[in-house]
Design an enzyme around this catalytic site. Structure first.
Site, PDB file in Angstrom:
ATOM      1  N   GLU A 165       0.803  -1.229   0.000  1.00  0.00           N
ATOM      2  CA  GLU A 165       0.000   0.000   0.000  1.00  0.00           C
ATOM      3  C   GLU A 165       0.836   1.279   0.000  1.00  0.00           C
ATOM      4  O   GLU A 165       0.696   2.132   0.890  1.00  0.00           O
ATOM      5  CB  GLU A 165      -0.985  -0.008   1.175  1.00  0.00           C
ATOM      6  CG  GLU A 165      -2.042  -1.067   1.027  1.00  0.00           C
ATOM      7  CD  GLU A 165      -3.272  -0.859   1.897  1.00  0.00           C
ATOM      8  OE1 GLU A 165      -3.314   0.105   2.677  1.00  0.00           O
ATOM      9  OE2 GLU A 165      -4.207  -1.671   1.787  1.00  0.00           O
ATOM     10  N   GLU A 370      -5.353  -8.512   0.185  1.00  0.00           N
ATOM     11  CA  GLU A 370      -6.177  -8.177   1.359  1.00  0.00           C
ATOM     12  C   GLU A 370      -7.608  -7.940   0.912  1.00  0.00           C
ATOM     13  O   GLU A 370      -7.849  -7.424  -0.186  1.00  0.00           O
ATOM     14  CB  GLU A 370      -5.684  -6.924   2.096  1.00  0.00           C
ATOM     15  CG  GLU A 370      -4.388  -7.120   2.842  1.00  0.00           C
ATOM     16  CD  GLU A 370      -3.920  -5.889   3.607  1.00  0.00           C
ATOM     17  OE1 GLU A 370      -4.767  -5.130   4.108  1.00  0.00           O
ATOM     18  OE2 GLU A 370      -2.693  -5.700   3.693  1.00  0.00           O
TER      19      GLU A 370
HETATM   20  C1  BG6 Z   1      -4.725  -2.219   5.012  1.00  0.00           C
HETATM   21  C2  BG6 Z   1      -3.352  -2.502   5.582  1.00  0.00           C
HETATM   22  O1  BG6 Z   1      -4.799  -0.901   4.563  1.00  0.00           O
HETATM   23  O2  BG6 Z   1      -5.811  -2.323   5.863  1.00  0.00           O
HETATM   24  C3  BG6 Z   1      -3.347  -3.424   6.796  1.00  0.00           C
HETATM   25  O3  BG6 Z   1      -2.504  -3.010   4.603  1.00  0.00           O
HETATM   26  C4  BG6 Z   1      -4.502  -3.063   7.703  1.00  0.00           C
HETATM   27  O4  BG6 Z   1      -2.099  -3.322   7.406  1.00  0.00           O
HETATM   28  C5  BG6 Z   1      -5.789  -3.259   6.925  1.00  0.00           C
HETATM   29  O5  BG6 Z   1      -4.535  -3.742   8.919  1.00  0.00           O
HETATM   30  C6  BG6 Z   1      -7.031  -3.022   7.753  1.00  0.00           C
HETATM   31  O6  BG6 Z   1      -6.995  -1.734   8.269  1.00  0.00           O
HETATM   32  P1  BG6 Z   1      -7.227  -1.441   9.804  1.00  0.00           P
HETATM   33  O7  BG6 Z   1      -6.963   0.013   9.944  1.00  0.00           O
HETATM   34  O8  BG6 Z   1      -8.639  -1.783  10.058  1.00  0.00           O
HETATM   35  O9  BG6 Z   1      -6.259  -2.304  10.522  1.00  0.00           O
END
Ligand code: BG6
Length: 470
Positions: A165, A370
């Site tokens: 990211e 993700e």
């Molecule tokens: C992504 C990141 O943007 O979102 C992760 O790559 C992150 O590291 C995931 O944990 C979820 O976001 P958050 O803020 O809910 O942990």
């Protein structure tokens, strides 16, 4: 498009799940690891920090055995640069190397494909003290780090991700933590850092192709399609503005070797264009990623700018909650999508739409690195965790992905966030994503016991059926 028949998921589809080092490992100063920027950032009071996290550093064998029980074919994890090169560059820490060798070995022993992120937000603090990504020397340091990874693990790792990211780090720097004093770099500096990250990535991709010719490497970006709020042409232009500036500009550079033309004009117009040195264009042109890795959570809906300060919403944003930018776009609401408890849009059809756009733009296979839903999961007195909302989320997104496959999108695999509960970037353990519950709260001291959630058993069945009965 409605089809007579949906295509199946490919037979070799990588059904996986993801974590990142600093959010899951703990052992923040174990065995020669030095601090990263994450360890030095200000931490919001009342939320779990990253010192113990889910203790994966000490429990990875047990965790990977559970992943195997779930049927995972791939595990996407990141390597902490600070374990491998505690001084950022130079002397290799053999204990750090041995740790990740053991992780990769455990994956292989269970028939799980390791998918390795080289850098997930956690720059060594010692490099930050020398200017971090604003300093061109960090490009050399990243290449030197990559060389160690390819030398040590190149024979065993077939899928590499350069930087997680990059667009979040540049566009929403506060989302991953605040430097002490809470002062973020200026936007001019952020775009210079972005240029250095692009150069570092291009050099590392080229190095990977030279040192590990059988491996594949790609960038891991947070990509999402933007809808115009209405069919008013000005709304469509604004949605395109933000889609380019937030997404395509970051993927165009590795794939096409230079910034998106609209982004160049935006950067020049606002005095944000980075300094480009002789040879930089040739370096960027040499990246040639093998695939696009993509983190997808939400879409966004965009309205035309008013051209004044009212374009920027008066609320907190993060990597998924758009705020607006004066003279570029305004954030709008979409009545046709759902929302999580944390205000992140839930939009499976937008997933299919985004996949189509990425495919159409880059003509490369896509690996989802993700996707998921954060929720305050509850451990019941009988030791179960009922996360029906997560099952529904995954069922809908996998169905949308199958539709995208039927649309002609080439998918390598699906590694949702997250394999087990990890510390969220800024909401601790109140916001969980895992298939496996980790017994701890915001304070240290829980049992850290692993408890498969209902979604664990659902994903196990889905993988066993190769997604046929979604
Ligand atoms: C992504 C990141 O943007 O979102 C992760 O790559 C992150 O590291 C995931 O944990 C979820 O976001 P958050 O803020 O809910 O942990």
């Amino acid at each position: 498009m409605i089809y007579q028949k949906l295509l199946d998921f490919p037979a070799d589809f990588l059904w996986g799940a993801s974590t990142s080092a600093y959010q899951v490992e703990g052992g923040w100063n174990a065995d020669g690891k030095s601090p990263s920027i994450i360890d030095r950032y200000e931490h919001p009071a009342g939320y779990a920090d990253f010192t113990v996290a889910s203790d994966h550093y000490h429990r990875f064998e047990e965790d990977i055995a559970l992943f195997a029980q779930m049927g995972l074919k791939a595990y996407r994890f990141s390597i902490a640069w600070t374990r491998i090169l505690p001084e950022g560059t130079g002397k290799v820490n053999p204990t750090g190397v041995e740790h990740y060798r053991a992780v990769i070995r455990a994956c292989r022993a269970h028939g799980i494909e390791p998918v390795v992120t080289m850098y997930h937000f956690d720059l060594p603090w010692c490099l930050e003290e020398q200017g971090g990504w604003a300093n061109r020397a960090t490009i050399d340091a990243f290449e030197a780090y990559a060389r160690v990874l390819f030398t040590e693990f190149g024979a065993e790792v077939k899928y590499w991700l350069t930087i997680n990211e990059q667009n979040t780090m540049i566009l929403h720097p506060g989302a991953i933590g605040l430097p002490k004093g809470g002062v973020l770099p200026s936007r001019k500096t952020l775009y210079q850092m972005n240029h250095h990250l692009m150069l570092a990535q291009a050099r590392v991709m080229k190095l990977c192709h030279t040192m590990c010719p059988d491996a594949k490497i790609g960038p891991a970006l947070n990509l999402t399609a933007m809808y115009p709020e209405t069919c008013r042409p000005e709304d469509a232009i604004a949605a395109h503005n933000w889609e380019v500036l937030r997404c395509w500009n970051f993927a165009d550079v590795p794939v096409f070797g230079w910034y998106h033309p609209l982004a160049v004009r935006y950067l020049e117009d606002r005095g944000l264009m980075p300094e480009v040195q002789p040879g930089d264009r040739e370096t960027l042109a040499g990246a040639n990623p093998d695939f696009i890795a993509m983190n997808y959570y939400s879409t966004a809906t965009i309205a035309a700018s008013h051209g004044d300060a009212s374009d920027v919403s008066a609320r907190a944003g993060d990597q998924q909650i758009m705020l607006g930018e004066q003279g570029v776009y305004r954030a709008a609401e979409n009545p046709y999508v759902g929302k999580t408890k944390y205000g992140w849009v839930i939009d499976p059809t937008g997933f299919r739409y985004t996949l189509r756009k990425v495919c159409e733009r880059y003509h490369l296979p896509i690996l989802i690195t993700e996707n998921g839903i954060g929720a305050p999961d509850v451990l019941e007195p009988d030791g179960t965790v009922h996360d029906a909302y997560r099952i529904e989320f995954y069922q809908q997104h996998l169905h949308a992905m199958r539709e995208a496959i039927t649309d002609g999108v080439q998918m390598l695999g699906y590694c949702p966030w997250s394999a087990l509960d990890v510390v969220s970037t800024h909401q601790g353990y109140g916001k969980r994503y895992g298939f496996i519950y980790v017994d701890r709260g915001e304070e240290e001291g829980g049992s850290l016991r692993r408890i498969p959630k209902d979604s664990f058993y659902w994903y196990q069945k889905t993988i066993a059926e190769n997604g046929k009965n979604l």
